[in-house]
Design an enzyme around this catalytic site. Structure first.
Site, PDB file in Angstrom:
ATOM      1  N   PRO A  83      -2.972  53.778  13.073  1.00 54.49           N
ATOM      2  CA  PRO A  83      -2.977  54.065  14.495  1.00 54.49           C
ATOM      3  C   PRO A  83      -1.689  54.576  15.118  1.00 54.49           C
ATOM      4  O   PRO A  83      -0.930  53.809  15.676  1.00 54.49           O
ATOM      5  CB  PRO A  83      -3.311  52.694  15.098  1.00 54.49           C
ATOM      6  CG  PRO A  83      -2.838  51.695  14.078  1.00 54.49           C
ATOM      7  CD  PRO A  83      -2.487  52.427  12.849  1.00 54.49           C
ATOM      8  N   GLU A  84      -1.455  55.847  15.104  1.00 54.95           N
ATOM      9  CA  GLU A  84      -0.486  56.434  16.020  1.00 54.95           C
ATOM     10  C   GLU A  84      -1.333  57.206  17.023  1.00 54.95           C
ATOM     11  O   GLU A  84      -2.566  57.159  16.947  1.00 54.95           O
ATOM     12  CB  GLU A  84       0.517  57.324  15.267  1.00 54.95           C
ATOM     13  CG  GLU A  84       1.394  56.505  14.300  1.00 54.95           C
ATOM     14  CD  GLU A  84       2.494  57.309  13.623  1.00 54.95           C
ATOM     15  OE1 GLU A  84       3.060  58.199  14.281  1.00 54.95           O
ATOM     16  OE2 GLU A  84       2.779  57.038  12.452  1.00 54.95           O
TER      17      GLU A  84
END
Length: 301
Positions: free
Chosen positions: A2-3
């Site tokens: 998750p970026e």
DNA sequence: ACTTTGACCTGTGCGC
DNA sequence: TGCGCACAGGTCAAAG
């Protein structure tokens, strides 16, 4: 997983699956994730219809017709699995692990790390899985969003208002290395360890350069900073574009590296050849703020 | 006020 | 095969 690009990809998927649908059941299988679930979270979600799914930084904000907002952060290892109504029987048949939630409700799902389960009026099910439990789930009234502790100190969205001048203003007087600054949510949001490394490599900037060296005496951004801001935007957009192409089955994707990995120029490529045109450098790994940084010492100065 | 470090968790992959 | 260690996409409180 998750970026910003990955969270944005998830946002799109949740939007398609959830908007216009009513949450009929919520099952929680533990007291919380990184923080305890707020009291009454289940009650707030149950019976509400999703009106929109937004993203701020790496936070997902799910608006409900009740005026409440469900906040979800994926931490390092969080992911959603969306199960369409016709797939539900198959999942019920294959899941063999514990089917009893923390609060004793009988549920059909329940892998060791499946902490939240949502059922919708159309028969679909969403399962939130998060082995490391660095994720966050919260609920608050939309009117109070501006004063949410988790959100209020966040810097600019890199793909919206963010400019090199804004970056210069925030970089002023900062002596920490630029790589560390890129990870600082007050400087700009959404950039994580992978894209910080990638953007610096694209820009030809060494991750160890002191941040304030990218600001001129008169407070304007240097050419290097202008380039860095541009490359952060570019790399995020490119990643979102690729994430978008796998959007259809993103729910089935197991959430680890995967697709964008093919596009990495430096991240996780220690000892590999630098891929920049005409550069014959070798990628190195160093540690900054206890996190790995990958760089080409030959073309990043 | 700024910067760095440790803590929160579990899983995986490596060297011995 | 087993064990211990280093490391993993994030963030924040505490210490420096």
């Amino acid at each position: 997983m998750p970026e910003l690009p990955e969270v944005e990809t998830v946002r799109c998927g949740l939007e398609q699956a959830w908007v216009g649908h009513r949450i009929t059941e919520v099952y929680l299988r533990r007291e919380g994730l990184r923080f305890p679930f707020p009291s009454g979270m289940t009650a707030h979600l149950k019976g509400a219809t999703v009106t929109s799914v937004r993203r701020r930084a790496k936070y997902l904000l799910i608006d409900l017709d009740s005026g409440m907002v469900f906040l979800s952060h994926l931490g390092m290892s969080g992911r959603y699995t969306l199960i369409t109504p016709d797939e539900v029987p198959k999942y019920l048949a294959t899941e063999v692990s514990s089917n009893v939630s923390t609060f004793g409700e009988l549920t059909g799902f329940g892998g060791r790390h499946d902490h939240m389960e949502f059922r919708f009026g159309n028969g679909s099910v969403a399962v939130y899985t998060d082995p490391r439990r660095f994720g966050i789930a919260d609920v608050f009234p939309r009117a109070e969003e501006p004063i949410q502790t988790l959100l209020e100190h966040l810097g600019p969205e890199p793909l919206e208002q963010w400019t090199a001048l804004d970056a210069a203003n925030r970089a002023k007087g900062k002596r920490s290395p630029i790589k560390t600054t890129l990870l600082d949510q007050r400087f700009v949001v959404g950039v994580g360890n992978i894209y910080a490394c990638e953007a610096l490599h694209r820009s030809g900037i060494s991750p160890t350069r002191p941040t304030n060296k990218l600001v001129r005496k008169d407070g304007k951004p240097t050419k290097a900073l202008v380039e860095l801001v541009a490359q952060v935007k570019e790399v995020l957009k490119a990643a979102i574009a690729v994430g978008g192409s796998t959007l259809n089955d993103f729910a089935a994707v197991d959430g680890t590296l995967g697709y964008f990995g093919h596009h990495f120029q430096v991240y996780d490529r220690e000892d590999g050849p630098c891929l920049k045109e005409g550069c014959n450098g070798t990628i190195e790994r160093i540690v900054q703020s206890n996190r790995s940084t990958f760089l080409c010492p030959r073309c990043q100065k």
